[in-house]
Design a protein around this motif. Structure first.
Motif, PDB file in Angstrom:
ATOM      1  N   ARG A  43      -2.266   7.197  -7.180  1.00  0.00           N
ATOM      2  CA  ARG A  43      -3.250   6.838  -6.122  1.00  0.00           C
ATOM      3  C   ARG A  43      -3.481   5.571  -6.542  1.00  0.00           C
ATOM      4  NH1 ARG A  43      -7.645  10.316  -8.870  1.00  0.00           N
ATOM      5  NH2 ARG A  43      -6.710   9.328 -10.678  1.00  0.00           N
ATOM      6  N   ILE A  44      -3.373   4.565  -5.352  1.00  0.00           N
ATOM      7  CA  ILE A  44      -3.615   3.318  -5.251  1.00  0.00           C
ATOM      8  C   ILE A  44      -4.732   3.037  -4.778  1.00  0.00           C
ATOM      9  CG2 ILE A  44      -1.218   2.810  -5.892  1.00  0.00           C
ATOM     10  CD1 ILE A  44      -0.888   1.689  -3.117  1.00  0.00           C
ATOM     11  N   MET A  45      -5.547   1.799  -4.996  1.00  0.00           N
ATOM     12  CA  MET A  45      -6.447   1.198  -4.159  1.00  0.00           C
ATOM     13  C   MET A  45      -5.914   0.177  -3.411  1.00  0.00           C
ATOM     14  SD  MET A  45      -9.302   2.880  -5.128  1.00  0.00           S
ATOM     15  CE  MET A  45     -10.326   1.920  -3.946  1.00  0.00           C
ATOM     16  N   VAL A  46      -6.526   0.124  -2.165  1.00  0.00           N
ATOM     17  CA  VAL A  46      -6.028  -1.079  -1.079  1.00  0.00           C
ATOM     18  C   VAL A  46      -7.081  -1.774  -0.677  1.00  0.00           C
ATOM     19  CG1 VAL A  46      -3.744   0.230  -0.748  1.00  0.00           C
ATOM     20  CG2 VAL A  46      -5.530   0.720   0.603  1.00  0.00           C
ATOM     21  N   SER A  47      -7.094  -2.898   0.015  1.00  0.00           N
ATOM     22  CA  SER A  47      -7.941  -3.672   0.183  1.00  0.00           C
ATOM     23  C   SER A  47      -8.252  -3.276   1.793  1.00  0.00           C
ATOM     24  CB  SER A  47      -7.581  -5.133   0.170  1.00  0.00           C
ATOM     25  OG  SER A  47      -8.645  -5.820   0.804  1.00  0.00           O
ATOM     26  N   ARG A  48      -9.798  -2.950   2.220  1.00  0.00           N
ATOM     27  CA  ARG A  48     -10.017  -2.875   3.509  1.00  0.00           C
ATOM     28  C   ARG A  48      -9.633  -3.815   4.476  1.00  0.00           C
ATOM     29  NH1 ARG A  48     -12.433   1.759   5.047  1.00  0.00           N
ATOM     30  NH2 ARG A  48     -13.367   2.224   3.150  1.00  0.00           N
ATOM     31  N   SER A  49      -9.690  -5.046   3.921  1.00  0.00           N
ATOM     32  CA  SER A  49      -9.679  -6.328   4.955  1.00  0.00           C
ATOM     33  C   SER A  49      -8.405  -7.352   4.596  1.00  0.00           C
ATOM     34  CB  SER A  49     -11.265  -7.005   4.729  1.00  0.00           C
ATOM     35  OG  SER A  49     -12.207  -6.320   5.226  1.00  0.00           O
ATOM     36  N   HIS A  50      -7.828  -6.985   3.609  1.00  0.00           N
ATOM     37  CA  HIS A  50      -6.964  -7.897   3.275  1.00  0.00           C
ATOM     38  C   HIS A  50      -5.645  -7.090   2.675  1.00  0.00           C
ATOM     39  CE1 HIS A  50      -9.663 -11.242   2.678  1.00  0.00           C
ATOM     40  NE2 HIS A  50     -10.515 -10.342   2.243  1.00  0.00           N
ATOM     41  N   ARG A  51      -5.276  -6.124   3.787  1.00  0.00           N
ATOM     42  CA  ARG A  51      -4.103  -5.068   3.452  1.00  0.00           C
ATOM     43  C   ARG A  51      -2.626  -5.947   3.546  1.00  0.00           C
ATOM     44  NH1 ARG A  51      -3.332   0.435   4.314  1.00  0.00           N
ATOM     45  NH2 ARG A  51      -1.498   0.701   3.399  1.00  0.00           N
ATOM     46  N   GLY A  52      -1.969  -5.657   2.332  1.00  0.00           N
ATOM     47  CA  GLY A  52      -0.619  -6.110   2.156  1.00  0.00           C
ATOM     48  C   GLY A  52       0.227  -5.248   2.794  1.00  0.00           C
ATOM     49  N   SER A  53       1.296  -5.688   3.745  1.00  0.00           N
ATOM     50  CA  SER A  53       1.969  -4.475   4.487  1.00  0.00           C
ATOM     51  C   SER A  53       3.254  -4.365   3.392  1.00  0.00           C
ATOM     52  CB  SER A  53       2.746  -5.049   5.552  1.00  0.00           C
ATOM     53  OG  SER A  53       3.585  -6.527   5.151  1.00  0.00           O
ATOM     54  N   ASP A  54       3.471  -5.015   2.346  1.00  0.00           N
ATOM     55  CA  ASP A  54       4.772  -4.394   1.420  1.00  0.00           C
ATOM     56  C   ASP A  54       4.415  -4.135   0.132  1.00  0.00           C
ATOM     57  OD1 ASP A  54       3.612  -6.811   0.481  1.00  0.00           O
ATOM     58  OD2 ASP A  54       5.439  -7.950   0.234  1.00  0.00           O
ATOM     59  N   THR A  55       3.000  -3.664   0.035  1.00  0.00           N
ATOM     60  CA  THR A  55       2.673  -3.040  -1.526  1.00  0.00           C
ATOM     61  C   THR A  55       3.397  -1.923  -1.857  1.00  0.00           C
ATOM     62  OG1 THR A  55       0.464  -4.066  -1.038  1.00  0.00           O
ATOM     63  CG2 THR A  55       0.634  -2.161  -2.713  1.00  0.00           C
ATOM     64  N   ASN A  56       3.674  -0.978  -0.958  1.00  0.00           N
ATOM     65  CA  ASN A  56       4.348   0.123  -1.359  1.00  0.00           C
ATOM     66  C   ASN A  56       5.984  -0.063  -1.849  1.00  0.00           C
ATOM     67  OD1 ASN A  56       1.819   1.323  -0.531  1.00  0.00           O
ATOM     68  ND2 ASN A  56       2.684   3.088   0.341  1.00  0.00           N
ATOM     69  N   GLU A  57       6.415  -0.813  -1.030  1.00  0.00           N
ATOM     70  CA  GLU A  57       7.859  -1.252  -1.239  1.00  0.00           C
ATOM     71  C   GLU A  57       7.915  -1.983  -2.741  1.00  0.00           C
ATOM     72  OE1 GLU A  57       6.308  -1.825   1.576  1.00  0.00           O
ATOM     73  OE2 GLU A  57       7.353  -1.063   3.085  1.00  0.00           O
ATOM     74  N   LYS A  58       6.815  -2.943  -2.709  1.00  0.00           N
ATOM     75  CA  LYS A  58       6.935  -3.638  -4.479  1.00  0.00           C
ATOM     76  C   LYS A  58       6.871  -2.684  -5.398  1.00  0.00           C
ATOM     77  CE  LYS A  58       5.640  -8.470  -2.869  1.00  0.00           C
ATOM     78  NZ  LYS A  58       4.864  -9.207  -3.072  1.00  0.00           N
ATOM     79  N   LEU A  59       5.857  -1.739  -5.130  1.00  0.00           N
ATOM     80  CA  LEU A  59       5.810  -0.804  -6.235  1.00  0.00           C
ATOM     81  C   LEU A  59       6.962   0.135  -6.268  1.00  0.00           C
ATOM     82  CD1 LEU A  59       1.981   0.526  -5.537  1.00  0.00           C
ATOM     83  CD2 LEU A  59       2.824  -0.901  -7.456  1.00  0.00           C
ATOM     84  N   ALA A  60       7.687   0.475  -5.384  1.00  0.00           N
ATOM     85  CA  ALA A  60       8.785   1.304  -5.341  1.00  0.00           C
ATOM     86  C   ALA A  60       9.739   0.526  -6.211  1.00  0.00           C
ATOM     87  CB  ALA A  60       9.352   1.661  -3.794  1.00  0.00           C
ATOM     88  N   GLU A  61       9.920  -0.890  -6.034  1.00  0.00           N
ATOM     89  CA  GLU A  61      10.759  -1.464  -6.819  1.00  0.00           C
ATOM     90  C   GLU A  61      10.805  -1.338  -8.271  1.00  0.00           C
ATOM     91  OE1 GLU A  61      10.627  -5.367  -5.415  1.00  0.00           O
ATOM     92  OE2 GLU A  61      11.605  -4.841  -3.190  1.00  0.00           O
ATOM     93  N   MET A  62       9.258  -1.185  -8.677  1.00  0.00           N
ATOM     94  CA  MET A  62       9.190  -0.926  -9.973  1.00  0.00           C
ATOM     95  C   MET A  62       9.208   0.478 -10.536  1.00  0.00           C
ATOM     96  SD  MET A  62       5.864  -3.437  -9.795  1.00  0.00           S
ATOM     97  CE  MET A  62       5.348  -3.166 -11.607  1.00  0.00           C
ATOM     98  N   GLY A  63       9.617   1.443  -9.655  1.00  0.00           N
ATOM     99  CA  GLY A  63       9.639   2.861  -9.862  1.00  0.00           C
ATOM    100  C   GLY A  63       8.557   3.403  -9.733  1.00  0.00           C
TER     101      GLY A  63
END
Length: 252
Positions: free
Chosen positions: A158-178
């Motif tokens: 379960r991840i926290m995401v910014s309401r006003s500064h959302r990064g579009s590639d967050t999930n992809e970067k985490l997936a690369e880390m497994g």
């Protein structure tokens, strides 16, 4: 004299009152040189905090988002200082969604050893010290200790995401880390770190820009909310460049 967290809590609440004086009005917004928003509430909170800290701890330097930043040649010799963000989440304040905070941290040898995060709109207080742990209080209600379990990388997060500064590639970067994402929880300001500290989320990945004052107080709440004692954090303070690197709070 080392700061007393009870005094710092009271200063944060007074700053919160200053902010709320402007909350129901039409909010006038100026912009700083980096185009970030600035309101009268930011400055009123800043003045309240600096006044309170100067009264109780005149010998301890204060570094605030809303003050002139001393040159590193001066700062580098600070063994201890206060690091404050008088109104974190100014965009959320302007939107009037309640997700803004007052942040006061006490830094010792580049590590936050005390942190106070206050949510004026909800009268919710998070605070922590290295010696006693992390706590949460709503209004004048009971003070409750908060703790979090260490995240297991083999489980979906379960991840926290910014309401006003959302990064579009967050999930992809985490997936690369497994790391697989099971839920995204949006929030503003330093609340994202506090939610990890109290176990409402597993991780707060931030791959966009932040400053040291954005994270320090909540970082203390996180560090001292471990069930088995203090936990490590990727963040360090009083660097020559006050920008934080990319980080993930909650990942051992």
């Amino acid at each position: 004299m080392k700061p007393d967290v009870t005094i710092i809590n009271d200063i944060a609440k007074l700053a919160g009152e200053q902010i709320l004086n402007y909350y129901d009005d039409d909010i006038e917004v100026d912009h700083k040189s980096d185009d970030s928003p600035l309101t009268k509430a930011d400055l009123a909170s800043h003045r309240e905090i600096v006044s309170g800290l100067s009264e109780h701890y005149p010998e301890i330097p204060v570094l605030s988002e809303e003050s002139e930043i001393p040159d590193y040649s001066v700062r580098k010799d600070w063994d201890e200082y206060f690091l404050i963000d008088p109104l974190d989440g100014t965009k959320e304040f302007i939107k009037k969604n309640g997700e803004f905070t007052v942040n006061i941290a006490f830094i010792e040898n580049n590590i936050p050893v005390l942190g106070v995060v206050y949510i004026p709109a909800e009268e919710v207080l998070y605070f922590a010290t290295k010696e006693k742990g992390a706590f949460k209080q709503k209004g004048d209600g009971p003070i409750k200790q908060i703790e979090h379990d260490e995240y297991n990388k083999n489980e979906p997060a379960r991840i926290m995401v910014s309401r006003s500064h959302r990064g579009s590639d967050t999930n992809e970067k985490l997936a690369e880390m497994g790391i697989e994402v099971s839920e995204e929880i949006p929030s503003g300001s330093s609340l994202k770190i506090c939610f990890v500290a109290e176990g409402k989320a597993d991780l707060y990945p931030r791959f966009g820009p932040t400053m040291e004052w954005d994270t320090a107080a909540a970082d203390a709440v996180y560090r001292y909310s471990g069930k088995n004692g203090p936990v490590s954090s990727p963040l360090k303070y009083n660097k020559e460049d006050l920008h934080n690197p990319e980080f993930i709070i909650g990942l051992a």
